[in-house]
Write an enzyme that holds these catalytic residues in place. Structure first.
Site, PDB file in Angstrom:
ATOM      1  N   HIS A   1       0.887  -1.180   0.000  1.00  0.00           N
ATOM      2  CA  HIS A   1       0.000   0.000   0.000  1.00  0.00           C
ATOM      3  C   HIS A   1       0.915   1.219   0.000  1.00  0.00           C
ATOM      4  O   HIS A   1       1.625   1.472   0.973  1.00  0.00           O
ATOM      5  CB  HIS A   1      -0.918   0.006   1.228  1.00  0.00           C
ATOM      6  CG  HIS A   1      -2.067  -0.957   1.113  1.00  0.00           C
ATOM      7  ND1 HIS A   1      -2.602  -1.617   2.196  1.00  0.00           N
ATOM      8  CD2 HIS A   1      -2.758  -1.381   0.025  1.00  0.00           C
ATOM      9  CE1 HIS A   1      -3.588  -2.399   1.789  1.00  0.00           C
ATOM     10  NE2 HIS A   1      -3.706  -2.278   0.466  1.00  0.00           N
TER      11      HIS A   1
ATOM     12  N   GLU B   1       1.887   3.949   2.797  1.00  0.00           N
ATOM     13  CA  GLU B   1       2.359   3.529   4.111  1.00  0.00           C
ATOM     14  C   GLU B   1       3.881   3.649   4.167  1.00  0.00           C
ATOM     15  O   GLU B   1       4.612   2.667   4.250  1.00  0.00           O
ATOM     16  CB  GLU B   1       1.834   2.118   4.409  1.00  0.00           C
ATOM     17  CG  GLU B   1       0.305   2.103   4.395  1.00  0.00           C
ATOM     18  CD  GLU B   1      -0.365   0.737   4.341  1.00  0.00           C
ATOM     19  OE1 GLU B   1      -1.598   0.696   4.241  1.00  0.00           O
ATOM     20  OE2 GLU B   1       0.348  -0.289   4.388  1.00  0.00           O
TER      21      GLU B   1
ATOM     22  N   ARG C   1      -3.113   4.850  -2.255  1.00  0.00           N
ATOM     23  CA  ARG C   1      -2.935   3.521  -1.619  1.00  0.00           C
ATOM     24  C   ARG C   1      -2.826   2.389  -2.639  1.00  0.00           C
ATOM     25  O   ARG C   1      -2.068   1.423  -2.444  1.00  0.00           O
ATOM     26  CB  ARG C   1      -4.152   3.301  -0.731  1.00  0.00           C
ATOM     27  CG  ARG C   1      -4.482   1.847  -0.356  1.00  0.00           C
ATOM     28  CD  ARG C   1      -5.839   1.771   0.302  1.00  0.00           C
ATOM     29  NE  ARG C   1      -6.363   0.440   0.449  1.00  0.00           N
ATOM     30  CZ  ARG C   1      -6.343  -0.231   1.608  1.00  0.00           C
ATOM     31  NH1 ARG C   1      -5.790   0.294   2.670  1.00  0.00           N
ATOM     32  NH2 ARG C   1      -6.869  -1.425   1.690  1.00  0.00           N
TER      33      ARG C   1
ATOM     34  N   ARG D   1      -6.188  -7.029  -1.973  1.00  0.00           N
ATOM     35  CA  ARG D   1      -7.500  -7.680  -2.151  1.00  0.00           C
ATOM     36  C   ARG D   1      -7.530  -8.465  -3.465  1.00  0.00           C
ATOM     37  O   ARG D   1      -8.582  -8.956  -3.868  1.00  0.00           O
ATOM     38  CB  ARG D   1      -8.623  -6.638  -2.192  1.00  0.00           C
ATOM     39  CG  ARG D   1      -8.802  -5.819  -0.926  1.00  0.00           C
ATOM     40  CD  ARG D   1      -9.299  -6.630   0.259  1.00  0.00           C
ATOM     41  NE  ARG D   1      -9.634  -5.838   1.430  1.00  0.00           N
ATOM     42  CZ  ARG D   1      -8.750  -5.315   2.255  1.00  0.00           C
ATOM     43  NH1 ARG D   1      -7.448  -5.531   2.031  1.00  0.00           N
ATOM     44  NH2 ARG D   1      -9.117  -4.594   3.295  1.00  0.00           N
TER      45      ARG D   1
ATOM     46  N   HIS E   1       2.661  -3.707   6.499  1.00  0.00           N
ATOM     47  CA  HIS E   1       1.776  -2.555   6.265  1.00  0.00           C
ATOM     48  C   HIS E   1       1.927  -1.579   7.433  1.00  0.00           C
ATOM     49  O   HIS E   1       2.651  -1.834   8.387  1.00  0.00           O
ATOM     50  CB  HIS E   1       0.309  -3.022   6.252  1.00  0.00           C
ATOM     51  CG  HIS E   1      -0.064  -3.887   5.097  1.00  0.00           C
ATOM     52  ND1 HIS E   1      -0.913  -3.476   4.101  1.00  0.00           N
ATOM     53  CD2 HIS E   1       0.289  -5.159   4.762  1.00  0.00           C
ATOM     54  CE1 HIS E   1      -1.086  -4.453   3.224  1.00  0.00           C
ATOM     55  NE2 HIS E   1      -0.369  -5.480   3.593  1.00  0.00           N
TER      56      HIS E   1
ATOM     57  N   TYR F   1      -1.103   1.485   9.326  1.00  0.00           N
ATOM     58  CA  TYR F   1      -0.676   1.571  10.710  1.00  0.00           C
ATOM     59  C   TYR F   1      -1.678   0.793  11.575  1.00  0.00           C
ATOM     60  O   TYR F   1      -2.674   0.288  11.032  1.00  0.00           O
ATOM     61  CB  TYR F   1      -0.625   3.041  11.128  1.00  0.00           C
ATOM     62  CG  TYR F   1      -1.956   3.767  11.041  1.00  0.00           C
ATOM     63  CD1 TYR F   1      -2.414   4.304   9.850  1.00  0.00           C
ATOM     64  CD2 TYR F   1      -2.778   3.897  12.165  1.00  0.00           C
ATOM     65  CE1 TYR F   1      -3.649   4.954   9.778  1.00  0.00           C
ATOM     66  CE2 TYR F   1      -3.996   4.560  12.090  1.00  0.00           C
ATOM     67  CZ  TYR F   1      -4.431   5.079  10.890  1.00  0.00           C
ATOM     68  OH  TYR F   1      -5.664   5.723  10.820  1.00  0.00           O
TER      69      TYR F   1
ATOM     70  N   GLU G   1       1.206  -4.607  10.932  1.00  0.00           N
ATOM     71  CA  GLU G   1       0.724  -3.240  10.770  1.00  0.00           C
ATOM     72  C   GLU G   1       1.564  -2.400  11.743  1.00  0.00           C
ATOM     73  O   GLU G   1       1.421  -2.524  12.958  1.00  0.00           O
ATOM     74  CB  GLU G   1      -0.769  -3.122  11.152  1.00  0.00           C
ATOM     75  CG  GLU G   1      -1.717  -3.828  10.194  1.00  0.00           C
ATOM     76  CD  GLU G   1      -2.024  -2.992   8.957  1.00  0.00           C
ATOM     77  OE1 GLU G   1      -1.561  -1.841   8.868  1.00  0.00           O
ATOM     78  OE2 GLU G   1      -2.715  -3.516   8.050  1.00  0.00           O
TER      79      GLU G   1
END
Lengths: 93, 309
Positions: free
Chosen positions: B69, B72, B127, B145, B196, B198, B270
């Protein structure tokens, strides 16, 4: 380039599933251009959403009129983006 | 002359600087590091992976990726730190040395190069990938996804304008397909960690189904140890658990696919923070974040080393 002047990131605390669904409903209103940083999932997890300046008033009125508690996580997104750019330019120099 | 010693690990960097860093690393440490290109992004950028190896052929391997992403940023920055940490630790840290004497480590620092370039040029908050969606004005697919694991079930969106748009079909994104092909062709990857931010979480499969992973007890125990090790440095508190029980149902996710490929030790981090700065984490937190995460990664890699399967 996209700028974020006046954009705020709100941290929303849904009290129950109904309020989670209410917030989820905002996601479908594409004209608000909301950017969910943390999705609405369940009451225990807070919801983080970046709200463009032009939608701020409407979103806050919606939350307050539905007694959905929220706080402001980031007052002005652009100021953090500017800080980041500045620190990167210092670094490259 | 630029060198990996003068690279500023405590600052954010753009795509060119990170790709230069990757080239420098391979040039300065050829005995330990090589760079491979596993494909090209939608906009034709090379997809570069660092390979850390001390020899052997098709050794069991550990995969780490950051930046799938693109916004990030602390993850790509941490990826650069991990690369330096690996070369600094080999021959110094007995545990990392024994890992590298038995395993290869693959590190993909910029897993979504088009999106990352876009966050530097046009939209810091981007993103997704930058692929065009036929029949829609909206651009990009959520690369977390788009994997062939529960693809299309609840937990992703069919709307190209959504941030969690799954894409027209599984592996439609070249950035995802490149990893899928690499994992399948390598065939001996034993641990897969996708990073990733957060929220400070350490997650394991599944995300698309509430079915428990066959190795759930073991994964949970490893995650517990990893978050304890991570917290030991700066006291940063992490939660851990399966994706679906810890955050939400997310379908077509990376580590669900890798786990279903037989890669038992599949985890997602994350990173910082829990919601003061979110994706705009100040650069001053890059090093503290990366060094604490490294401790968690070491627990996962040591467990993989000590539990061959």
């Amino acid at each position: 380039t996209e700028t974020f002047v006046g954009h705020q990131v709100l941290r929303i605390f849904a009290a129950d599933e109904f309020q989670v669904e209410q917030v989820k409903g905002l996601e479908d209103l594409e004209h608000l251009q909301l950017d969910f940083w943390r999705e609405p999932i369940h009451p225990e997890a807070s919801i983080d959403v970046r709200v463009p300046f032009h939608s701020l008033q409407a979103v806050k009125v919606f939350l307050e009129s539905n007694s959905i508690r929220y706080g402001i996580m980031i007052e002005d997104v652009q100021s953090l983006v500017d800080e980041e750019k500045l620190s990167m330019s210092h670094n490259s120099r | 002359a630029r060198s990996i010693a003068t690279f500023n690990y405590a600052s954010y960097h753009n795509l060119d600087e990170i790709y230069d860093f990757i080239d420098l690393l391979a040039a300065e440490k050829p005995e330990l590091v090589s760079k491979i290109q596993i494909g090209e992004s939608y906009e034709g950028r090379p997809i570069k992976v660092l390979k850390f190896s001390t020899g052997g052929t098709n050794r069991p391997a550990i995969w780490i990726d950051t930046g799938i992403h693109s916004r990030e940023w602390v993850t790509q920055a941490s990826g650069a730190y991990f690369a330096k940490k690996i070369i600094d630790s080999y021959g110094q840290d007995p545990s990392l040395t024994s890992i590298l004497d038995n395993f290869d480590i693959f590190l993909e620092i910029v897993t979504n190069p088009d999106g990352f370039a876009f966050t530097h040029s046009k939209n810091r908050m981007w993103r997704k990938t930058r692929s065009k969606n036929s029949g829609s004005l909206c651009i990009g697919v959520d690369p977390n996804r788009n994997w062939d694991a529960g693809f299309g079930v609840a937990g992703s969106s069919g709307n190209p304008c959504s941030e969690t748009y799954r894409g027209p079909y599984a592996n439609s994104e070249p950035e995802v397909k490149a990893i899928v092909d690499f994992v399948k062709s390598h065939g001996n990857i034993k641990a897969f960690v996708s990073i990733h931010s957060y929220s400070q979480l350490l997650l394991y499969p599944f995300g698309y189904t509430s079915k428990k992973a066959a190795d759930q007890a073991e994964l949970d125990a490893v995650a517990k140890s990893a978050v304890e090790a991570l917290a030991s440095l700066h006291g940063t508190k992490y939660k851990y658990g399966s994706i679906i029980t810890t955050i939400y149902q997310a379908s077509g996710g990376t580590i669900d696919w890798t786990y279903e490929q037989g890669i038992k030790y599949s985890f997602t981090f994350e990173l910082r923070d829990t919601g003061r700065y979110g994706f705009l984490l100040p650069a001053s937190q890059i090093i503290p974040t990366a060094e604490e995460t490294w401790l968690g990664l070491m627990v996962i890699m040591e467990h993989t080393r000590d539990h061959p399967y």
